[in-house]
Design an enzyme around this catalytic site. Structure first.
Site, PDB file in Angstrom:
ATOM      1  N   ILE A 126       0.846  -1.059   0.105  1.00 14.88           N
ATOM      2  CA  ILE A 126      -0.103   0.065  -0.041  1.00 14.88           C
ATOM      3  C   ILE A 126       0.663   1.337   0.072  1.00 14.88           C
ATOM      4  O   ILE A 126       0.490   2.139  -0.739  1.00 14.88           O
ATOM      5  CB  ILE A 126      -0.837   0.042   1.421  1.00 14.88           C
TER       6      ILE A 126
ATOM      7  N   TYR B 216      -1.714  -7.143  17.713  1.00 15.59           N
ATOM      8  CA  TYR B 216      -1.742  -6.440  16.407  1.00 15.59           C
ATOM      9  C   TYR B 216      -3.095  -5.624  16.514  1.00 15.59           C
ATOM     10  O   TYR B 216      -2.967  -4.487  16.213  1.00 15.59           O
ATOM     11  CB  TYR B 216      -1.877  -7.367  15.164  1.00 15.59           C
TER      12      TYR B 216
END
Length: 339
Positions: A54, A214
């Protein structure tokens, strides 16, 4: 650590992932063509993790718009190759603007020392900074610590960007104007919806789960963005801070998932997962769209403002996380004077 306490975060993250995949079916957005946004000649952007995935697509598109883009990363060879490829593409006429500059600067977000050295190198250039894209991250890595002893998800994904942003704030404030605010764009994910922030155990020492760690780091990024925007507004700064959700994107981040999930991704990514280019569209939108001029404190998905997790709006939690983060990275907490 009990089996149940290990399974709960895992199930929550995969449930959030499946929900996100279903939500993005039929609503995948490719990067808007360069002509969709005004040229950015003379402006400067930093994109962390801009060498691949990305981040690469974000850096490429900003360069096409005429920005001078600095790719910040921790692998020199990957960074230089990304610079070469983007320059080659923009100079062959595929880009909207051929005057963009592009360079790589080393920055290891898992090292507070490296972040400070990166900022020193950037300041030595005596150039403005109009866009900071906090994009880099790790996902579901086994339990391990950063150079400074922080749990890696929290240390790299969150604390690294927290320190980097704060060290660059003065330059961003000096670069923004009333009509053209400087912009901070931070990449979170749908997993923040199931994240739990443990202020007494931010390093996940009591019970480590890669899925829980996470999700916590991604929730921390949303809380950080909201608190940052509050402080910027209170100070009258011409800087905005927004957080984006790229969706479920087919990148190298999935290398630590179970092999069954890897096989499923390999077989169905073309149908269910976004490409990195599609995943970058909201970051680019937040960075340059005229519609986002002066707008801060937003959670964006598919180039639209949407609601984040309820806990992310807890102003007391935002404040406490900010204060603790300042202690952890060794900077003064000037926000203590702001209600």
């Amino acid at each position: 650590m009990s089996l149940l306490s290990a399974l709960l975060p895992l199930l929550a993250v995969y449930r959030a992932g499946i929900a996100a995949i279903l939500r993005q079916l039929g609503r995948r957005r490719r990067c808007p063509p360069p002509a969709a946004f005004p040229t950015q000649n003379g402006k400067v952007a930093i994109v962390t993790g801009g060498a691949k995935g990305i981040g690469y697509q974000t850096a490429k598109h900003l360069a096409r718009l005429g920005m001078h883009v600095i790719i910040a990363g921790d692998i020199e060879s990957e960074g230089q190759e990304a610079v070469r490829k983007i320059k080659e593409e923009t100079l062959t006429g595929k880009g909207h603007c051929k005057r963009a500059g592009l360079e790589f600067l080393y920055c290891d977000l898992a090292s507070m020392k490296s972040i400070r050295q990166f900022v020193q190198q950037f300041r030595a250039k005596n150039c403005p900074l109009h866009v900071l894209v906090n994009n880099a991250g790790v996902m579901l890595v086994p339990e391990r610590k950063t150079e400074d002893g922080f749990e890696e998800h929290f240390g790299l994904n969150y604390l690294g960007h927290f320190l980097l942003t704060n060290l660059l704030l003065d330059t961003l404030k000096q670069s923004g104007t009333h009509s053209h605010n400087a912009r901070i764009v931070t990449v979170s994910s749908a997993t923040h919806y199931v994240g739990k922030l443990h202020l007494n155990d931010l390093q996940s020492r009591c019970s480590y789960s890669p899925h829980g760690a996470y999700a916590q780091s991604k929730l921390a990024l949303v809380l950080f963005t909201y608190r940052l925007q509050h402080l910027l507004t209170a100070n009258g700064s011409h800087v905005t801070a927004n957080v984006v959700d790229p969706g479920v994107v087919n990148t190298e981040l999935y290398k630590h998932v179970f092999w069954v999930v890897k096989v499923a991704i390999w077989m169905t990514a073309w149908l269910f997962l976004k490409t990195p280019e599609e995943g970058a569209s909201t970051s680019i939108y937040a960075a340059v769209s005229p519609e986002m001029e002066g707008a801060g404190g937003c959670y964006l998905y598919n180039e639209e403002r949407t609601k984040s997790a309820d806990i992310a709006y807890d102003e007391e939690l935002q404040r406490r996380l900010w204060t603790e983060s300042c202690k952890l990275v060794g900077i003064s907490d000037e926000s203590s004077r702001v209600p």
